[in-house]
Scaffold this motif. Structure first.
Motif, PDB file in Angstrom:
ATOM      1  N   THR A 266       0.823  -1.220   0.000  1.00  0.00           N
ATOM      2  CA  THR A 266       0.000   0.000   0.000  1.00  0.00           C
ATOM      3  C   THR A 266       0.852   1.262   0.000  1.00  0.00           C
ATOM      4  O   THR A 266       0.326   2.359  -0.157  1.00  0.00           O
ATOM      5  CB  THR A 266      -0.904   0.071   1.257  1.00  0.00           C
ATOM      6  OG1 THR A 266      -0.068  -0.010   2.410  1.00  0.00           O
ATOM      7  CG2 THR A 266      -1.914  -1.045   1.275  1.00  0.00           C
ATOM      8  N   LEU A 269       0.349   3.616  -3.021  1.00  0.00           N
ATOM      9  CA  LEU A 269      -1.000   3.894  -3.535  1.00  0.00           C
ATOM     10  C   LEU A 269      -1.109   5.372  -3.908  1.00  0.00           C
ATOM     11  O   LEU A 269      -0.707   6.245  -3.138  1.00  0.00           O
ATOM     12  CB  LEU A 269      -2.065   3.606  -2.472  1.00  0.00           C
ATOM     13  CG  LEU A 269      -2.452   2.154  -2.193  1.00  0.00           C
ATOM     14  CD1 LEU A 269      -3.614   2.118  -1.212  1.00  0.00           C
ATOM     15  CD2 LEU A 269      -2.832   1.431  -3.471  1.00  0.00           C
ATOM     16  N   VAL A 277      -7.663   2.941   1.032  1.00  0.00           N
ATOM     17  CA  VAL A 277      -7.124   1.573   1.084  1.00  0.00           C
ATOM     18  C   VAL A 277      -8.295   0.610   0.847  1.00  0.00           C
ATOM     19  O   VAL A 277      -8.187  -0.371   0.103  1.00  0.00           O
ATOM     20  CB  VAL A 277      -6.445   1.293   2.444  1.00  0.00           C
ATOM     21  CG1 VAL A 277      -6.044  -0.180   2.541  1.00  0.00           C
ATOM     22  CG2 VAL A 277      -5.212   2.178   2.614  1.00  0.00           C
ATOM     23  N   ALA A 280      -9.305   0.671  -2.747  1.00  0.00           N
ATOM     24  CA  ALA A 280      -8.312  -0.095  -3.517  1.00  0.00           C
ATOM     25  C   ALA A 280      -8.525  -1.594  -3.346  1.00  0.00           C
ATOM     26  O   ALA A 280      -8.386  -2.374  -4.295  1.00  0.00           O
ATOM     27  CB  ALA A 280      -6.902   0.301  -3.081  1.00  0.00           C
ATOM     28  N   LEU A 301      -2.801   0.814  -9.571  1.00  0.00           N
ATOM     29  CA  LEU A 301      -3.090   1.425  -8.265  1.00  0.00           C
ATOM     30  C   LEU A 301      -2.144   2.598  -7.998  1.00  0.00           C
ATOM     31  O   LEU A 301      -2.491   3.557  -7.329  1.00  0.00           O
ATOM     32  CB  LEU A 301      -2.938   0.398  -7.133  1.00  0.00           C
ATOM     33  CG  LEU A 301      -3.997  -0.694  -7.011  1.00  0.00           C
ATOM     34  CD1 LEU A 301      -3.608  -1.676  -5.921  1.00  0.00           C
ATOM     35  CD2 LEU A 301      -5.379  -0.108  -6.716  1.00  0.00           C
ATOM     36  N   GLU A 302      -0.923   2.486  -8.547  1.00  0.00           N
ATOM     37  CA  GLU A 302       0.080   3.515  -8.271  1.00  0.00           C
ATOM     38  C   GLU A 302      -0.043   4.725  -9.193  1.00  0.00           C
ATOM     39  O   GLU A 302       0.416   5.807  -8.862  1.00  0.00           O
ATOM     40  CB  GLU A 302       1.485   2.909  -8.365  1.00  0.00           C
ATOM     41  CG  GLU A 302       1.751   1.958  -7.187  1.00  0.00           C
ATOM     42  CD  GLU A 302       3.052   1.166  -7.293  1.00  0.00           C
ATOM     43  OE1 GLU A 302       3.836   1.424  -8.229  1.00  0.00           O
ATOM     44  OE2 GLU A 302       3.285   0.280  -6.443  1.00  0.00           O
TER      45      GLU A 302
END
Length: 445
Positions: A266, A269, A277, A280, A301-302
């Motif tokens: 995480t 993120l 979170v 996600a 996600l990044e």
């Protein structure tokens, strides 16, 4: 054979999309809007030779319908809707009508907060490897996309109002992010009615369908204990270990489906905050279910950019960060916004109150808020709740003035946050209009 008569109440995005799809599928279509239909939609209706009226509802042209698609904005309390129901005419939402004309895999996402972010994020994860549309409460209408694009997969952001008028709608994957009191004015101020509405998303699911939900949400958990459901459950949690589903283990999201586990760090993120979170987790669980590669999920996600009007960093002026969270139209959304503030904050709040209870915000206001600017027609409730908590609390009815006041109060290293906790219709066209006015006012400082 006589054509079936499809009447559409509301000439907005979903109404016009349904009209186009209905005409294409051989219905006799009539669109009726009590307000004024926007010019761009009128042009589409005229160009496609679809009959419509605006500024009124002509009962004689409506009560002879075989099927009625009503805009989610029209409540059941309206006299016309009562007449329609009394005649036994079938009333559906756009989502229900349109889903009859596609064989696509449907991923339906609902919740009081985080729907738009999670739907956009899910679409972002899937589109790297699948041909997928994004519709529902977002972008081009579902009906129009089925007519024009006919994707094999759709991510649908769905509100409780849209769920109220579904009959056979059956998503392959349903996601319920959270349930907190919202829109209670539409549900006779009975929270249970609103909860039941959200759970309609899984009403037609079977064992081979999936239900992804927040296992930390007490409202969801207690509903599941009382109601047997058919779907395969895939919960996600920040606090407990989950065998089938997703959970947080230190700084990693672990997702297990049929003994197949993937692990997502995480720390990179793109979206900040605990609630993201969870968003996600929900999106990644969908992606893992649909066999998207782990590397793709991680990268997506990044690099996800977030959603306009949702904790959107606008500008830094004299070391003060201006943040647009106009999409926070209920208390719970503002809770997340205030929770994520890491510096003293000037908070712009207010609008059309939907029966709000502000109590859960008190801890953050005491801790983080140095001044409050009330931006609404009626600010009495805000003054009563927060007046004694901060040294400075002011009222205004103009966005430009609210931003100028904030500019005077905020000092280097602090935040100015627009997070209204209310609907926007008292002073603005919608939350987008409110957010854009905020951004324009900040840019004009």
């Amino acid at each position: 054979m006589k054509k079936q008569r499809l009447i559409i109440l509301g000439g907005g995005e979903s109404g016009v999309g349904t009209a186009l799809l209905g005409k294409d599928k051989g219905y006799e279509v009539f669109v009726s809007d009590k307000g004024i239909i926007k010019e761009k939609y009128k042009k589409v209706l005229i160009h496609n030779e679809i009959e419509f009226e605006d500024g009124q509802h002509t009962e004689a042209k409506i009560l002879n319908a075989d099927i009625i698609m009503k805009s989610p904005g029209i409540p059941d309390k309206v006299v016309l809707i009562k007449q329609i129901r009394a005649k036994g005419i079938k009333v559906v939402s756009e989502i229900e009508f349109a889903s009859n004309f596609t064989k696509a895999t449907l991923i339906a996402i609902t919740g009081s907060n985080g729907k738009t972010t999670t739907a956009s994020l899910t679409h972002h994860l899937l589109k790297q490897e699948l041909n997928v549309g994004l519709a529902g409460n977002i972008g081009d209408s579902f009906a129009k996309q089925i007519l024009e694009e006919n994707y094999p997969n759709y991510v649908l952001e769905i509100s409780s109002f849209q769920l109220d008028d579904i009959i056979e709608f059956k998503p392959k994957i349903a996601v319920l992010l959270n349930v907190t009191p919202d829109h209670l004015d539409r549900y006779d101020y009975v929270f249970e009615n609103y909860i039941a509405s959200k759970f309609r998303i899984i009403k037609n699911q079977a064992k081979e369908d999936y239900f992804i939900y927040d296992a930390d949400d007490e409202v969801i958990e207690s509903w599941l204990m009382q109601h047997p459901i058919q779907s395969t459950l895939l919960p996600f949690s920040l606090t407990k270990q989950i065998e089938n589903g997703a959970y947080l283990d230190k700084d990693n999201i672990k997702i297990t489906i049929d003994n197949n586990q993937i692990i997502m760090p995480t720390k990179n993120l793109a979206l900040e905050g605990k609630h993201n979170v969870k968003n996600a987790m929900a999106a990644s669980t969908v992606a893992h279910l649909l066999k998207i590669r782990k590397q793709t999920i991680r990268e997506s996600l990044e690099n996800f950019q977030g959603v306009e009007h949702r904790l959107e960093n606008v500008l830094k002026i004299n070391k003060v960060q201006y943040i647009n969270d106009s999409k926070a139209t209920n208390v719970n959304a503002t809770y997340y916004a205030l929770e994520s503030m890491d510096a003293p904050t000037v908070w712009i709040v207010g609008g059309q109150d939907k029966g709000n209870d502000y109590q859960e915000l008190f801890q953050f206001v005491n801790e983080k808020v140095k001044a409050i600017i009330c931006l609404g027609v009626d600010n009495e409730k805000l003054m009563a709740n927060f007046g004694h908590m901060v040294d400075v609390i002011v009222e205004t009815q103009y966005m430009s003035e609210a931003v100028k006041i904030a500019y005077k109060i905020a000092e280097a290293g602090e935040n100015v946050l627009l997070s209204p906790a209310c609907a926007s219709f008292d002073l603005f066209e919608n939350y987008e209009d409110r957010g854009r006015q905020f951004k324009d006012a900040v840019r004009n400082l």
